[in-house]
Design an enzyme around this catalytic site. Structure first.
Site, PDB file in Angstrom:
ATOM      1  N   TYR A 113       0.862  -1.177   0.000  1.00  0.00           N
ATOM      2  CA  TYR A 113       0.000   0.000   0.000  1.00  0.00           C
ATOM      3  C   TYR A 113       0.903   1.233   0.000  1.00  0.00           C
ATOM      4  O   TYR A 113       2.052   1.154  -0.402  1.00  0.00           O
ATOM      5  CB  TYR A 113      -0.927  -0.108   1.236  1.00  0.00           C
ATOM      6  N   LYS A 168     -20.572 -19.809 -11.645  1.00  0.00           N
ATOM      7  CA  LYS A 168     -19.671 -19.733 -12.804  1.00  0.00           C
ATOM      8  C   LYS A 168     -18.269 -19.336 -12.334  1.00  0.00           C
ATOM      9  O   LYS A 168     -17.267 -19.859 -12.811  1.00  0.00           O
ATOM     10  CB  LYS A 168     -20.184 -18.723 -13.832  1.00  0.00           C
TER      11      LYS A 168
HETATM   12  O1  LIG Z   1     -25.484 -22.355 -16.514  1.00  0.00           O
HETATM   13  C1  LIG Z   1     -25.571 -23.413 -17.127  1.00  0.00           C
HETATM   14  O2  LIG Z   1     -25.635 -24.519 -16.558  1.00  0.00           O
HETATM   15  C2  LIG Z   1     -25.510 -23.440 -18.611  1.00  0.00           C
HETATM   16  C3  LIG Z   1     -25.965 -22.220 -19.282  1.00  0.00           C
HETATM   17  O3  LIG Z   1     -25.108 -21.139 -19.091  1.00  0.00           O
HETATM   18  C4  LIG Z   1     -27.400 -21.870 -19.029  1.00  0.00           C
HETATM   19  O4  LIG Z   1     -27.696 -20.664 -19.005  1.00  0.00           O
HETATM   20  O5  LIG Z   1     -28.221 -22.765 -18.894  1.00  0.00           O
HETATM   21 MG   LIG Z   2     -26.085 -19.294 -19.049  1.00  0.00          MG
END
Ligand SMILES: O=C(O)C[C@H](O)C(=O)O
Ligand SMILES: [Mg+2]
Ligand SMILES: NC(=O)c1ccc[n+]([C@@H]2O[C@H](COP(=O)([O-])OP(=O)(O)OC[C@H]3O[C@@H](n4cnc5c(N)ncnc54)[C@H](O)[C@@H]3O)[C@@H](O)[C@H]2O)c1
Length: 486
Positions: A113, A168
């Site tokens: 920092y 995700k």
């Molecule tokens: O999220 C998932 O399992 C796959 C895909 O991106 C979805 O929108 O169904």
């Molecule tokens: Mg998706």
């Protein structure tokens, strides 16, 4: 073979009066109602009572409900509470941020920092590319959604979209060591989304757009691709298309057909359906028919959705009209990217012998695989609890790993096709069969092969700004990676 439709799991916390009830009676109630006891934990115990956590799984939610209500009626049992194990996993969110180095004293503090951090800031100011060397940019992707087309659940908004985007981010980290951050925007205006992503781009090496409904998703992606010098990738379009094509390469080997001679029906001409159709047309499919809520898309009609007008010009060469049921006659391949329950057994019966049926709507596929298992040549779904999971999770970790490692400006068509071929190649000819056309996401070869093939494609097509060490020619000099070192 019977397939389960997503095992459900709960933890029952029970206070048991042991003189009124034998533990065996409890287990009998659970199994008679279709449950399995997978764990028992003693929480507290006394002379003639105990508190226990019983973890129970069942294939249907209704079974768990009947187990819970029957147990409540048993003498000598008090149901303290029921926890859904899935909800427990999401408590407080699924990801966290961690520093890479501890700050143990003032010396550390002054280096991470102020004041020393100022020298690092100036190194980036003087040479902006240094952001890749000196910040999280080199390994970080934004997972951006507006919550408008979350899985097949529809427009559930940015708060409700967060569990998917956090998921995700977890997958990015676990499978490809990419640091991803979920960003759910409280706007569904194209202008606002483009502006928001443009403004937050400096911190990121790539943008993964997720679950943004069509047709807005096309313009948003297109504009961001033009405006930003980092890869912008709408996962529902391109991630899905990459994996779908990989799955189809192998499914056609199983049923012994060539891609240029099959009749393909795609149901759900939204983000995923259009991208999947595009990759199949590029791969050589000649007869491809798109079907949405109003039936088959035909070039003689005008649609309010401009994407459909363009789509209809490029597909359905025999101008078939009618419902999904009508156009499925003698089709070889069905690809569902629409909504749960849209496909009926009677529809599949109209298709050619041993049809390829990819029912990819999430979380509920277009038809339950059990219903057509005896007539289908190959079945795939988007889910992890069936064989043959055609899901973009097989693509996005590896393709972004590659893009970040070579600091790709973009993810282009060559890189996507390379990713499809890499995924398909993980299944060897000896392994290939109707229940194994696509590798598991847990197979470490998937990300390794995608990374290698996609980096090579990026270098070949001139979009790589950095050549990773193992891809350099022996005579290429290795430039010092540490700005500030003399
Ligand atoms: O999220 C998932 O399992 C796959 C895909 O991106 C979805 O929108 O169904
Ligand atoms: Mg998706
Ligand atoms: N397996 C995967 O990896 C994967 C990836 C992306 C999307 N999906 C799934 O595919 C589906 C579509 O996703 P998207 O992002 O393209 O959404 P989208 O909203 O862009 O498109 C969905 C399309 O399906 C159409 N549709 C809905 N109900 C229909 C019906 N009864 N008959 C015909 N068409 C119908 C809609 O009109 C729309 O055009 C969702 O269920 C999603 O979960 C799966």
């Amino acid at each position: 073979m019977k397939l389960s439709m997503g095992g459900k799991s709960i933890i029952l916390r029970l206070e048991l009066q042991t003189e009124h009830l034998h533990f065996g009676q409890l287990i009998t109630v659970i199994t008679e109602n279709g449950g399995d006891v997978v764990a028992i934990d003693v929480i507290q115990t006394g002379a003639n009572w105990s508190v226990r956590d019983i973890t129970v799984t069942a294939s249907e939610q209704a079974q768990l409900e009947s187990i819970t209500s029957t147990i409540k009626e048993l003498p000598g049992v008090r149901l303290v509470h029921v926890s859904d194990r899935t909800f427990l996993l999401h408590l407080g969110g699924k990801i966290e941020m961690k520093p890479k180095a501890p700050i143990q004293n003032r010396d550390d503090l002054s280096r991470v920092y102020t004041p020393d951090v100022a020298r690092v800031c100036m190194a980036i100011y003087e040479q902006p590319d240094n952001a890749y060397k000196l910040t999280i940019k080199r390994n970080t992707v934004a997972v951006v959604s507006d919550g408008s087309a979350v899985l097949g659940l529809g427009n559930i908004g940015p708060y409700a979209a967060m569990p998917v985007m956090e998921g995700k981010a977890m997958l990015f980290k676990q499978f490809a060591d990419v640091d991803a951050f979920p960003i759910c925007l409280s706007t569904q205006s194209t202008e606002d989304i483009v502006a928001a992503v443009r403004h937050l781009a400096p911190a990121f090496g790539g943008i993964n757009l997720e679950d943004i409904s069509s047709p807005r998703c096309f313009e948003i992606e297109q504009r961001l691709r033009e405006e930003l010098d980092i890869p912008v990738f709408h996962d529902d379009q391109h991630g899905t298309a990459v994996v779908l094509y990989a799955g189809l390469i192998n499914a056609l080997k199983v049923v012994g057909k060539r891609i240029d001679e099959v009749k393909v029906v795609v149901c759900g001409i939204g983000a995923a359906g259009i991208a999947c159709s595009n990759i199949l047309l590029a791969a050589g499919v000649k007869e491809l028919i798109g079907v949405d809520r109003e039936g088959a898309l035909v070039r003689t009609r005008r649609y309010a959705n401009p994407m459909w007008n363009d789509y209809a010009q490029r597909t359905n060469p025999n101008e078939l009209t009618g419902t999904l049921h009508d156009v499925l006659e003698e089709a070889d391949v069905f690809i569902g990217l629409s909504a749960g329950g849209v496909l009926k057994r009677a529809d599949v019966e109209r298709m050619k012998q041993r049809p390829v049926v990819f029912v990819m709507a999430n979380p509920t596929p277009e038809i339950h695989p059990d219903e057509i298992e005896d007539i289908a040549g190959v079945i795939a779904t988007g889910r992890s609890d069936f064989p043959n999971q055609i899901n973009n999770v097989l693509c996005f970790p590896g393709i972004f790993r590659a893009a970040l490692d070579c600091q790709a400006r973009t993810i282009n068509e060559e890189m996507k096709l390379a990713a499809s071929a890499a995924i398909a190649s993980v299944v060897t000819p000896q392994e290939l069969n109707k229940l194994y056309i696509i590798p598991s996401v847990f197979n470490q070869e998937v990300v390794r092969r995608i990374r290698e093939a996609v980096i090579q494609a990026a270098i070949r097509t001139g979009v790589a700004r950095r050549i990773p060490r193992e891809f350099r020619q022996p005579e290429q000099p290795v430039v010092s990676e540490l700005p500030g070192s003399r």
